[in-house]
Design a protein around this motif. Sequence first.
Motif, short mmCIF file in Angstrom:
data_model
loop_
_atom_site.label_atom_id
_atom_site.label_comp_id
_atom_site.label_asym_id
_atom_site.label_seq_id
_atom_site.Cartn_x
_atom_site.Cartn_y
_atom_site.Cartn_z
N ALA A 243 39.53 24.21 -2.97
CA ALA A 243 38.54 24.99 -3.72
C ALA A 243 37.26 24.20 -3.92
CB ALA A 243 39.12 25.41 -5.07
N PHE A 244 37.36 22.87 -3.86
CA PHE A 244 36.21 22.03 -4.17
C PHE A 244 35.54 21.46 -2.92
CE2 PHE A 244 38.84 22.25 -7.91
CZ PHE A 244 37.90 22.58 -8.87
N LEU A 245 35.91 22.00 -1.78
CA LEU A 245 35.27 21.57 -0.54
C LEU A 245 33.75 21.77 -0.55
CD1 LEU A 245 36.31 20.32 2.09
CD2 LEU A 245 36.32 22.61 3.08
N PRO A 246 33.21 22.84 -1.19
CA PRO A 246 31.76 22.99 -1.21
C PRO A 246 31.00 21.85 -1.89
CG PRO A 246 32.82 25.08 -1.71
CD PRO A 246 33.91 24.03 -1.70
N LEU A 247 31.70 20.99 -2.62
CA LEU A 247 31.03 19.81 -3.18
C LEU A 247 30.40 18.96 -2.08
CD1 LEU A 247 33.60 18.62 -5.90
CD2 LEU A 247 31.36 19.64 -6.30
N ALA A 248 30.94 19.05 -0.88
CA ALA A 248 30.42 18.27 0.24
C ALA A 248 28.97 18.58 0.56
CB ALA A 248 31.28 18.52 1.48
N LEU A 249 28.52 19.78 0.19
CA LEU A 249 27.19 20.24 0.60
C LEU A 249 26.13 20.01 -0.47
CD1 LEU A 249 28.29 23.59 2.26
CD2 LEU A 249 28.01 21.33 3.32
N ILE A 250 26.51 19.43 -1.60
CA ILE A 250 25.55 19.25 -2.70
C ILE A 250 24.72 17.99 -2.53
CG2 ILE A 250 25.31 18.96 -5.19
CD1 ILE A 250 27.88 20.62 -5.50
N GLU A 251 25.38 16.87 -2.29
CA GLU A 251 24.65 15.60 -2.17
C GLU A 251 23.60 15.63 -1.06
OE1 GLU A 251 23.07 11.90 -2.37
OE2 GLU A 251 24.26 12.94 -3.90
N PRO A 252 23.89 16.23 0.11
CA PRO A 252 22.84 16.28 1.13
C PRO A 252 21.57 17.01 0.66
CG PRO A 252 24.97 16.74 2.11
CD PRO A 252 25.19 16.70 0.63
N VAL A 253 21.73 18.04 -0.15
CA VAL A 253 20.56 18.74 -0.68
C VAL A 253 19.81 17.86 -1.67
CG1 VAL A 253 19.78 20.70 -2.09
CG2 VAL A 253 21.52 21.04 -0.33
N LEU A 254 20.54 17.27 -2.60
CA LEU A 254 19.89 16.43 -3.61
C LEU A 254 19.18 15.24 -2.96
CD1 LEU A 254 22.69 16.38 -6.35
CD2 LEU A 254 20.76 17.95 -6.11
N ARG A 255 19.78 14.71 -1.92
CA ARG A 255 19.17 13.57 -1.22
C ARG A 255 17.90 13.98 -0.47
NH1 ARG A 255 23.46 11.99 1.10
NH2 ARG A 255 23.17 13.01 3.11
N ARG A 256 17.94 15.12 0.19
CA ARG A 256 16.77 15.57 0.97
C ARG A 256 15.57 15.87 0.07
NH1 ARG A 256 18.29 17.53 6.37
NH2 ARG A 256 16.63 19.07 6.42
N VAL A 257 15.82 16.54 -1.07
CA VAL A 257 14.69 16.92 -1.92
C VAL A 257 14.08 15.72 -2.62
CG1 VAL A 257 15.62 19.24 -2.26
CG2 VAL A 257 16.09 17.48 -3.97
N ALA A 258 14.83 14.61 -2.69
CA ALA A 258 14.32 13.40 -3.34
C ALA A 258 13.53 12.50 -2.38
CB ALA A 258 15.47 12.61 -3.95
N ARG A 259 13.47 12.88 -1.11
CA ARG A 259 12.73 12.06 -0.14
C ARG A 259 11.23 12.05 -0.46
NH1 ARG A 259 15.22 14.45 5.51
NH2 ARG A 259 17.28 13.41 5.41
N PRO A 260 10.58 10.91 -0.27
CA PRO A 260 9.11 10.87 -0.46
C PRO A 260 8.43 11.87 0.46
CG PRO A 260 10.02 8.65 -0.27
CD PRO A 260 11.13 9.58 0.07
N GLY A 261 7.51 12.63 -0.12
CA GLY A 261 6.76 13.59 0.67
C GLY A 261 7.45 14.91 0.91
N PHE A 262 8.68 15.07 0.41
CA PHE A 262 9.39 16.34 0.61
C PHE A 262 8.70 17.44 -0.18
CE2 PHE A 262 12.51 19.61 -0.16
CZ PHE A 262 13.14 19.73 1.06
N ASN A 263 8.48 18.59 0.47
CA ASN A 263 7.81 19.73 -0.15
C ASN A 263 8.80 20.89 -0.24
OD1 ASN A 263 6.30 22.06 -0.71
ND2 ASN A 263 4.51 21.34 0.41
N LEU A 264 9.25 21.21 -1.46
CA LEU A 264 10.26 22.25 -1.64
C LEU A 264 9.77 23.62 -1.19
CD1 LEU A 264 12.12 21.63 -5.02
CD2 LEU A 264 13.16 22.14 -2.83
N PHE A 265 8.47 23.81 -1.15
CA PHE A 265 7.93 25.12 -0.77
C PHE A 265 7.68 25.23 0.73
CE2 PHE A 265 6.44 24.08 -5.09
CZ PHE A 265 7.15 25.05 -5.78
#
Length: 292
Positions: A243-265
């Motif tokens: 049931a908790f397999l979707p946890l695998a997909l959270i860290e990659p998102v948090l890591r990508r949005v924290a990159r320098p210069g990342f634009n969420l829009f």
Amino acid sequence: MTVEDSPVAPADLAYCEDLLRELDRDAWLACLFAPAEHRAGLFALHAFNCEIVRVRDAVSAPLPGEVRLQWWRDLLDDAARGGASGNPVAAALIATIGRYALPRAALTALVDAHVHDLYDDLLPTVTDLEGYCGETASALFRLASLILADGGDAGPADLAGHAGVAQGIAGLLKNAARHAARGQIFVPADIVARHQGAQDDILNGRDSAAARAAFADVTALGRKHLAAALALLPSAPAAVAPAFLPLALIEPVLRRVARPGFNLFRDRAEPPQWRRQWHLWRFGRRLRSLKQ
């Protein structure tokens, strides 16, 4: 019991699986890691969630959306049980509730929480954001755990709570541009207020310092809840671990949005599909090793 022996009618099951594969492919893939005898229930649960989540995009004003959500409330309250046969997702959900004795109150609370989606009001505080995620994403984790436990130990409720908040926050980051385009912000008002101009910048899709700071606060909150969920994961019974397999997909998102210069829009907050499938597979191996 196999999928074919499920109380969910084959046609309803096929409809739910097709809908989930189309609208939430990650959830569909995660369900495939679960034991075959419980996949029908998981498909029904997540297809129901897809139907609720897409109400905002299916209506042109809040009132028709309220009507659609009320139909699901009535169904869960038994008032519209007779109408379930005409809706394959509803019929599959009712069968799944009966098979696993799922708490209808949790499903109704999920519907109620998504009323917020129909309007453009900000959630007042971080606590309100956590509550929204708790009644939506956390509820799904808990209900999936109950299905997999099949009457046994479903594990600590706090695990589902933290997992859902982390997943909910990852979702709002992934969909920030889409939300802003329709005049909606899921960054709570108390965070927005800390960063002058952030609300206008987010609504207008401006990648300003204020908008980045507000999203950074939300990202940090997501990391906190993800860490708490991962710390609790070893205490979950082996049966409910999928049931908790979707946890695998959270860290990659948090890591990508924290990159320098990342634009969420402008930039994509989640990895490509093939990469997400790899994260699911790798995390699945990790879960199996934890439970051996």
